[in-house]
Design a protein around this motif. Structure first.
Motif, PDB file in Angstrom:
ATOM      1  N   ILE A   1      63.240  44.284 -62.694  1.00 55.94           N
ATOM      2  CA  ILE A   1      62.042  44.085 -61.917  1.00 55.94           C
ATOM      3  C   ILE A   1      61.408  44.895 -62.893  1.00 55.94           C
ATOM      4  CG2 ILE A   1      63.748  45.068 -59.597  1.00 55.94           C
ATOM      5  CD1 ILE A   1      63.197  48.189 -59.953  1.00 55.94           C
ATOM      6  N   ASN A   2      61.362  45.018 -64.110  1.00 57.32           N
ATOM      7  CA  ASN A   2      60.631  45.215 -65.812  1.00 57.32           C
ATOM      8  C   ASN A   2      59.224  44.647 -65.091  1.00 57.32           C
ATOM      9  OD1 ASN A   2      62.907  46.380 -66.674  1.00 57.32           O
ATOM     10  ND2 ASN A   2      63.357  44.911 -68.380  1.00 57.32           N
ATOM     11  N   GLY A   3      58.539  45.141 -65.204  1.00 53.50           N
ATOM     12  CA  GLY A   3      56.948  44.830 -65.208  1.00 53.50           C
ATOM     13  C   GLY A   3      56.775  44.841 -63.969  1.00 53.50           C
ATOM     14  N   LEU A   4      57.190  45.000 -62.918  1.00 54.57           N
ATOM     15  CA  LEU A   4      56.706  45.377 -61.951  1.00 54.57           C
ATOM     16  C   LEU A   4      56.061  46.789 -61.064  1.00 54.57           C
ATOM     17  CD1 LEU A   4      59.482  42.776 -59.966  1.00 54.57           C
ATOM     18  CD2 LEU A   4      57.600  42.000 -60.757  1.00 54.57           C
ATOM     19  N   VAL A   5      54.676  46.030 -60.384  1.00 53.40           N
ATOM     20  CA  VAL A   5      54.534  47.519 -59.336  1.00 53.40           C
ATOM     21  C   VAL A   5      54.345  47.096 -58.146  1.00 53.40           C
ATOM     22  CG1 VAL A   5      53.151  47.922 -61.346  1.00 53.40           C
ATOM     23  CG2 VAL A   5      51.871  46.884 -59.884  1.00 53.40           C
ATOM     24  N   ASN A   6      54.319  48.238 -57.183  1.00 55.62           N
ATOM     25  CA  ASN A   6      53.485  47.815 -55.877  1.00 55.62           C
ATOM     26  C   ASN A   6      52.716  47.321 -56.071  1.00 55.62           C
ATOM     27  OD1 ASN A   6      54.189  48.858 -53.085  1.00 55.62           O
ATOM     28  ND2 ASN A   6      52.818  50.687 -53.269  1.00 55.62           N
ATOM     29  N   GLY A   7      53.021  46.100 -54.850  1.00 60.36           N
ATOM     30  CA  GLY A   7      52.296  45.002 -54.084  1.00 60.36           C
ATOM     31  C   GLY A   7      51.889  44.427 -55.039  1.00 60.36           C
ATOM     32  N   SER A   8      52.581  44.169 -56.310  1.00 53.64           N
ATOM     33  CA  SER A   8      53.022  42.587 -57.215  1.00 53.64           C
ATOM     34  C   SER A   8      53.353  41.488 -56.800  1.00 53.64           C
ATOM     35  CB  SER A   8      53.964  43.100 -58.192  1.00 53.64           C
ATOM     36  OG  SER A   8      53.644  44.041 -59.531  1.00 53.64           O
ATOM     37  N   LYS A   9      52.707  40.875 -56.729  1.00 48.66           N
ATOM     38  CA  LYS A   9      53.150  39.014 -55.448  1.00 48.66           C
ATOM     39  C   LYS A   9      54.487  38.329 -56.893  1.00 48.66           C
ATOM     40  CE  LYS A   9      52.778  37.961 -52.562  1.00 48.66           C
ATOM     41  NZ  LYS A   9      51.821  37.233 -51.404  1.00 48.66           N
ATOM     42  N   ILE A  10      55.730  38.084 -56.993  1.00 46.96           N
ATOM     43  CA  ILE A  10      56.593  37.158 -57.352  1.00 46.96           C
ATOM     44  C   ILE A  10      56.499  35.862 -56.636  1.00 46.96           C
ATOM     45  CG2 ILE A  10      56.790  39.404 -58.605  1.00 46.96           C
ATOM     46  CD1 ILE A  10      59.042  39.698 -56.731  1.00 46.96           C
ATOM     47  N   LEU A  11      57.201  35.013 -57.709  1.00 50.12           N
ATOM     48  CA  LEU A  11      58.123  34.215 -57.553  1.00 50.12           C
ATOM     49  C   LEU A  11      59.358  34.389 -57.604  1.00 50.12           C
ATOM     50  CD1 LEU A  11      57.894  30.921 -57.050  1.00 50.12           C
ATOM     51  CD2 LEU A  11      57.685  30.337 -58.946  1.00 50.12           C
ATOM     52  N   ILE A  12      60.244  33.970 -56.878  1.00 46.91           N
ATOM     53  CA  ILE A  12      61.472  34.354 -57.027  1.00 46.91           C
ATOM     54  C   ILE A  12      62.210  33.175 -57.020  1.00 46.91           C
ATOM     55  CG2 ILE A  12      63.423  35.482 -56.748  1.00 46.91           C
ATOM     56  CD1 ILE A  12      60.709  37.037 -54.623  1.00 46.91           C
TER      57      ILE A  12
ATOM     58  N   GLY B   1      68.396  36.772 -57.138  1.00 49.91           N
ATOM     59  CA  GLY B   1      67.924  36.582 -57.906  1.00 49.91           C
ATOM     60  C   GLY B   1      67.120  36.378 -58.671  1.00 49.91           C
ATOM     61  N   GLU B   2      65.924  36.022 -59.241  1.00 51.95           N
ATOM     62  CA  GLU B   2      65.447  36.190 -61.220  1.00 51.95           C
ATOM     63  C   GLU B   2      63.454  36.229 -60.139  1.00 51.95           C
ATOM     64  OE1 GLU B   2      67.098  33.932 -64.280  1.00 51.95           O
ATOM     65  OE2 GLU B   2      66.522  32.552 -63.147  1.00 51.95           O
ATOM     66  N   VAL B   3      63.040  37.086 -61.024  1.00 52.41           N
ATOM     67  CA  VAL B   3      61.488  36.926 -61.206  1.00 52.41           C
ATOM     68  C   VAL B   3      61.208  35.605 -62.240  1.00 52.41           C
ATOM     69  CG1 VAL B   3      59.027  37.542 -61.674  1.00 52.41           C
ATOM     70  CG2 VAL B   3      60.864  39.499 -59.874  1.00 52.41           C
ATOM     71  N   THR B   4      61.394  34.781 -61.455  1.00 51.42           N
ATOM     72  CA  THR B   4      60.065  33.752 -62.859  1.00 51.42           C
ATOM     73  C   THR B   4      58.947  34.074 -63.404  1.00 51.42           C
ATOM     74  OG1 THR B   4      59.720  31.719 -61.245  1.00 51.42           O
ATOM     75  CG2 THR B   4      62.302  32.057 -62.110  1.00 51.42           C
ATOM     76  N   LYS B   5      57.859  34.511 -62.177  1.00 54.22           N
ATOM     77  CA  LYS B   5      56.242  34.068 -63.119  1.00 54.22           C
ATOM     78  C   LYS B   5      55.660  35.655 -62.144  1.00 54.22           C
ATOM     79  CE  LYS B   5      53.019  31.548 -62.816  1.00 54.22           C
ATOM     80  NZ  LYS B   5      52.583  31.665 -64.391  1.00 54.22           N
ATOM     81  N   ILE B   6      55.552  36.571 -62.167  1.00 57.69           N
ATOM     82  CA  ILE B   6      54.371  37.165 -61.795  1.00 57.69           C
ATOM     83  C   ILE B   6      53.022  36.706 -61.562  1.00 57.69           C
ATOM     84  CG2 ILE B   6      52.987  39.570 -61.891  1.00 57.69           C
ATOM     85  CD1 ILE B   6      55.602  40.292 -63.129  1.00 57.69           C
ATOM     86  N   LEU B   7      52.739  36.342 -60.475  1.00 56.61           N
ATOM     87  CA  LEU B   7      51.674  36.220 -59.685  1.00 56.61           C
ATOM     88  C   LEU B   7      50.437  36.827 -59.803  1.00 56.61           C
ATOM     89  CD1 LEU B   7      52.855  34.106 -56.784  1.00 56.61           C
ATOM     90  CD2 LEU B   7      52.906  33.052 -58.472  1.00 56.61           C
TER      91      LEU B   7
ATOM     92  N   TYR C   1      52.898  28.199 -55.154  1.00 57.76           N
ATOM     93  CA  TYR C   1      53.451  28.412 -55.067  1.00 57.76           C
ATOM     94  C   TYR C   1      54.777  28.717 -53.586  1.00 57.76           C
ATOM     95  CZ  TYR C   1      52.673  28.966 -59.867  1.00 57.76           C
ATOM     96  OH  TYR C   1      51.689  28.474 -61.238  1.00 57.76           O
ATOM     97  N   ASP C   2      54.465  28.844 -52.968  1.00 60.43           N
ATOM     98  CA  ASP C   2      55.827  29.412 -51.829  1.00 60.43           C
ATOM     99  C   ASP C   2      56.052  27.409 -51.345  1.00 60.43           C
ATOM    100  OD1 ASP C   2      57.284  31.171 -50.537  1.00 60.43           O
ATOM    101  OD2 ASP C   2      55.866  30.733 -48.662  1.00 60.43           O
ATOM    102  N   ASN C   3      55.156  26.829 -51.251  1.00 65.34           N
ATOM    103  CA  ASN C   3      55.635  25.475 -50.598  1.00 65.34           C
ATOM    104  C   ASN C   3      56.202  24.592 -51.912  1.00 65.34           C
ATOM    105  OD1 ASN C   3      54.684  24.576 -47.949  1.00 65.34           O
ATOM    106  ND2 ASN C   3      52.782  25.944 -49.105  1.00 65.34           N
ATOM    107  N   GLY C   4      56.300  25.096 -52.912  1.00 64.38           N
ATOM    108  CA  GLY C   4      57.606  24.852 -54.227  1.00 64.38           C
ATOM    109  C   GLY C   4      56.131  23.709 -54.792  1.00 64.38           C
ATOM    110  N   VAL C   5      54.679  24.220 -54.691  1.00 67.75           N
ATOM    111  CA  VAL C   5      53.720  23.453 -55.467  1.00 67.75           C
ATOM    112  C   VAL C   5      53.978  24.207 -57.004  1.00 67.75           C
ATOM    113  CG1 VAL C   5      51.472  22.509 -56.565  1.00 67.75           C
ATOM    114  CG2 VAL C   5      53.554  22.249 -53.582  1.00 67.75           C
ATOM    115  N   ASN C   6      54.448  23.383 -58.290  1.00 65.59           N
ATOM    116  CA  ASN C   6      53.608  24.526 -59.808  1.00 65.59           C
ATOM    117  C   ASN C   6      52.381  23.389 -59.688  1.00 65.59           C
ATOM    118  OD1 ASN C   6      53.392  25.424 -62.735  1.00 65.59           O
ATOM    119  ND2 ASN C   6      55.931  24.417 -63.047  1.00 65.59           N
ATOM    120  N   PRO C   7      51.680  24.546 -59.781  1.00 61.23           N
ATOM    121  CA  PRO C   7      50.617  23.877 -60.546  1.00 61.23           C
ATOM    122  C   PRO C   7      50.132  23.535 -62.409  1.00 61.23           C
ATOM    123  CG  PRO C   7      49.566  26.235 -60.594  1.00 61.23           C
ATOM    124  CD  PRO C   7      51.558  26.280 -59.677  1.00 61.23           C
ATOM    125  N   ASP C   8      51.001  24.712 -62.971  1.00 61.06           N
ATOM    126  CA  ASP C   8      51.190  23.965 -64.319  1.00 61.06           C
ATOM    127  C   ASP C   8      51.517  23.107 -64.521  1.00 61.06           C
ATOM    128  OD1 ASP C   8      49.097  27.019 -64.100  1.00 61.06           O
ATOM    129  OD2 ASP C   8      51.520  27.608 -64.236  1.00 61.06           O
TER     130      ASP C   8
END
Length: 747
Positions: free
Chosen positions: A200-211, A224-230, A245-252
């Motif tokens: 949970i390194n780098g996460l704060v209350n209210g962080s939106k994350i991709l797991i 699971g593991e955090v793969t991206k902090i949105l 991201y929740d629909n499985g789309v990687n925009p990058d």
């Protein structure tokens, strides 16, 4: 009556044992009885319902309150004369060695599942939440049937194994309590996973994350593991990207893809000059929305005696995106561009989609061109498809051309040949329109929302999209080109990618007919063995009906879903025997496949390696399936983002009143839509002080006072609540407004 009363009491016990709540409303209980056990009970009157309720109360199953609610007596649900009845928490007692069935499970709000077998359309099995065995909504599972009774005609089952999870990546909010303990609140409301993070390194209350979930446990816990902090949930744009991201789309795009794309240049060498026809001197133009950045279609048109010459040129993306290279694999994975409120997630990197591939004004570009000779009845008499070099003489916006057609402006400074092409194009468009109408083309006119947001992503205005004559003309030309290249490919026996659309399901069409008739819509033909011409005839006959928007919406929802396939069954909605997608290769992968077919089997058929052709052709069917799936994902993203912006817009308008039309009826709520397409729900409690029951035969809510609510009613509503998490908008009925066409006939 005694037997029916006893049956009602039994079914009430099944229903209340299957809910997590301690209380159930009378109207909801009645609706569930009709929905789940209507075939067994037949037509259910209010008197019979009340007798059954009294019997259930006498058995201690429920208890009446002073309102229209019943308390559920949980402690008495395990004692019933039917020994086969499975109460809420009873465990599985079937044979675990019994034959297994395979299907997709969908969960409801209570956590219970419904399994649809692979290849089927409707659910066959019911799974009590205690027997879901860790399966999540959309998972493919293996299950065995049990020996317990179930609601309705479904067969009781237990999930034995999850074969394939619907997804392994989830978006959630990292939330900390006062003691510093965390939980991950998933955006997917139907997902019951309790996710434990490895870091949970780098996460704060209210962080939106991709797991990325790497390990699922049967008890509903996942690791699971955090793969991206949105970003933080309050950051601009994080709301939209969370949906993506929740629909499985990687925009990058990966660095590898971007770096490869940067190496691509426009090079009109001797080889290209040899294989392509130079059309640079032709008055070719583009007409697109003013905000567009990618232009993949252009045209010019001229009159030749009594016939018309239409030339449609499409960006040749296949020249830059070579079969099976890194760009091609990325484009196939994405399937299409996704157009959201304030951004586009492109199928191709921007230097291709917005520049090299795009038909930019006054720049040489590679294209595939389809020339058509069309007679005065709209029939295409001659077709030619070939690779070209073009140079767009002018980029027009739809607004400019619509103003010109409406005589609000003149094109005095424009090139004479360009203006003539537009004038002749409008004339040809009218001919094509009449031809399509004559063969049965179904012109759905379902309104779309135009959402305007500010620099913070907040919606400031939502209106109906304007679809003018210029848009219709370009659409007519693109349909003509799509049909022409399909006919050409069929004539030359190419393997091909078709855009197909099956005829509508008879039951869904029958439901539409019932609702449409209530709106004064006359069904002028027999709905059995329906033909496209029948539906277009209905629409033409009823073109002055003031409920056209709603009727078009109901008709569209009764239609099958169009898709891509290597087998041609025609396109029902377009009344077309031969149809494909050829005209948008910058934003749709199937169009790119069609372009490749022409290069491999026509333009360069003598120099394309047979092994390459064979490999490409063998992959067409699988790529069609993937493209159809990606199209649905893109549409889901777009719907969910629109729903979010609708909710944000209405959140600031709580207490305001609007006119609306009822578009859906259920046993527990009514859906009502505003003129700008925003839709909300009116719960039973917000309909007034009457007692309402749902009549499935007429799809109406009927009050004791005789009040009826039905699809198409015009009402005045007030916005009372908005939930941004669920994107749900709640309305309250203020009053029923005069019907748009006629008084509701008595039933």
């Amino acid at each position: 009556m005694v037997n029916k009363t006893s049956a009602i009491a039994k079914y009430i016990k099944i229903i209340v044992s299957d809910t997590r709540n301690d209380k159930i409303s009378s109207h909801l209980l009645f609706g569930l009885l009709v929905k789940k056990f209507g075939e067994q009970l037949g037509r259910l009157s209010e008197q019979e319902f009340q007798s059954g309720v009294d019997a259930a109360a006498a058995q201690g199953i429920i208890e009446r309150t002073n309102t229209n609610d019943f308390l559920i007596k949980k402690t008495n649900l395990h004692h019933h004369q039917n020994n086969n009845f499975r109460p809420h928490q009873q465990s599985y007692k079937g044979d675990e060695n019994a034959p297994r069935v395979k299907g997709t499970i969908h969960l409801n709000a209570a956590g219970n599942g419904f399994i649809t077998l692979i290849g089927e359309q409707k659910a066959t099995f019911y799974v009590q939440k205690t027997n879901v065995n860790g399966a999540q909504d959309g998972d493919i599972v293996e299950a065995v049937k049990t020996n317990f009774d179930t609601p309705g005609d479904l067969i009781d089952a237990k999930v034995m194994e999850v074969i394939e999870h619907s997804k392994d990546y989830y978006v959630g909010e990292f939330a900390l309590d006062k003691l510093g303990k965390y939980q991950v609140i998933l955006d997917d409301q139907k997902n019951t996973l309790k996710i434990m993070l490895n870091n949970i390194n780098g996460l704060v209350n209210g962080s939106k994350i991709l797991i990325h979930v790497t390990d699922y446990k049967a008890n509903g816990i996942a690791y699971g593991e955090v793969t991206k902090i949105l970003g933080h949930k309050t950051d601009v744009g994080v709301d939209i990207m969370s949906i993506v991201y929740d629909n499985g789309v990687n925009p990058d795009f990966s660095d590898e893809v971007l770096n490869y794309a940067k190496t691509i240049k426009l090079d009109i060498d001797e080889e290209q000059a040899r294989v392509r026809t130079d059309l640079s001197d032709k008055p070719i133009i583009t007409i697109d929305p003013a905000t567009s950045k990618d232009f993949d279609d252009a045209f010019y048109c001229e009159k030749r005696g009594e016939k018309y010459f239409l030339s449609v040129s499409i960006a040749d993306v296949s020249h830059y995106v070579k079969y099976d290279d890194i760009l091609d694999k990325e484009a196939l994975r994405r399937g299409c561009s996704i157009y959201l409120v304030d951004r586009v997630i492109p199928m191709l990197p921007h230097n291709l989609s917005d520049d090299l591939c795009s038909i930019v004004e006054h720049q040489p570009r590679f294209a595939l061109t389809c020339d058509m000779v069309i007679n005065k009845t709209g029939e295409t008499e001659d077709i030619k498809v070939y690779p070209t070099i073009i140079n767009s003489h002018r980029r027009f916006s739809y607004d400019e051309v619509n103003d010109y057609f409406a005589n609000h402006q003149v094109f005095e400074k424009e090139e004479k040949a360009v203006v003539q092409s537009i004038d002749v194009g409008l004339e040809l468009s009218d001919i094509l329109k009449k031809m399509k109408d004559a063969r049965g083309y179904i012109a759905f006119d379902v309104p779309k929302a135009n959402i305007v947001v500010d620099e913070h992503g907040e919606p400031v205005d939502i209106t109906r999209e304007v679809h003018g004559r210029a848009q219709e003309m370009i659409e007519d030309f693109m349909v003509a080109a799509n049909e022409a290249v399909t006919v050409y490919a069929k004539k030359h026996n190419f393997p091909f990618v078709y855009r197909i659309h099956e005829k509508p399901d008879e039951k869904r069409l029958a439901t539409f007919a019932i609702e449409a008739k209530k709106l004064g819509f006359k069904i002028t033909t027999d709905i059995d063995d329906i033909k496209p011409h029948d539906i277009s005839e209905w629409l033409e006959f009823n073109k002055n009906n003031p409920n056209t928007d709603l009727i078009n919406f109901l008709l569209l929802t009764s239609m099958s879903k169009a898709k891509y396939d290597v087998k041609n069954i025609g396109h029902f909605g377009l009344a077309s025997l031969n149809y494909t997608h050829f005209t948008s290769p910058i934003r749709r992968y199937p169009d790119l496949m069609v372009h490749r077919i022409f290069w491999m089997y026509d333009f360069l058929k003598d120099t394309t390696a047979p092994t390459t052709r064979t490999k490409f052709t063998n992959e067409l069917e699988e790529d069609c399936v993937l493209s159809s799936k990606n199209e649905m994902v893109a549409q889901k993203c777009e719907r969910e983002v629109n729903a979010l912006k609708f909710a944000e817009y209405m959140r600031k308008r709580i207490g305001q009143q609007y006119e609306a039309s009822i578009v859906n009826i259920s046993s527990s709520f009514i859906s009502a839509q505003l003129d700008n397409t925003i839709c909300g729900t009116i719960g039973i409690k917000n309909l007034g002080n009457d007692f309402y029951t749902y009549n499935p035969n007429t799809n109406e809510l009927v009050g004791r006072t005789g009040t009826r609510f039905y699809i198409g009613m015009h009402v005045l509503i007030e916005v009372v609540d908005v939930n941004l998490k669920t994107r749900k908008i709640d309305f309250k009925l203020i009053k029923v407004l005069p019907n748009k066409i006629y008084s509701k006939p008595k039933i």
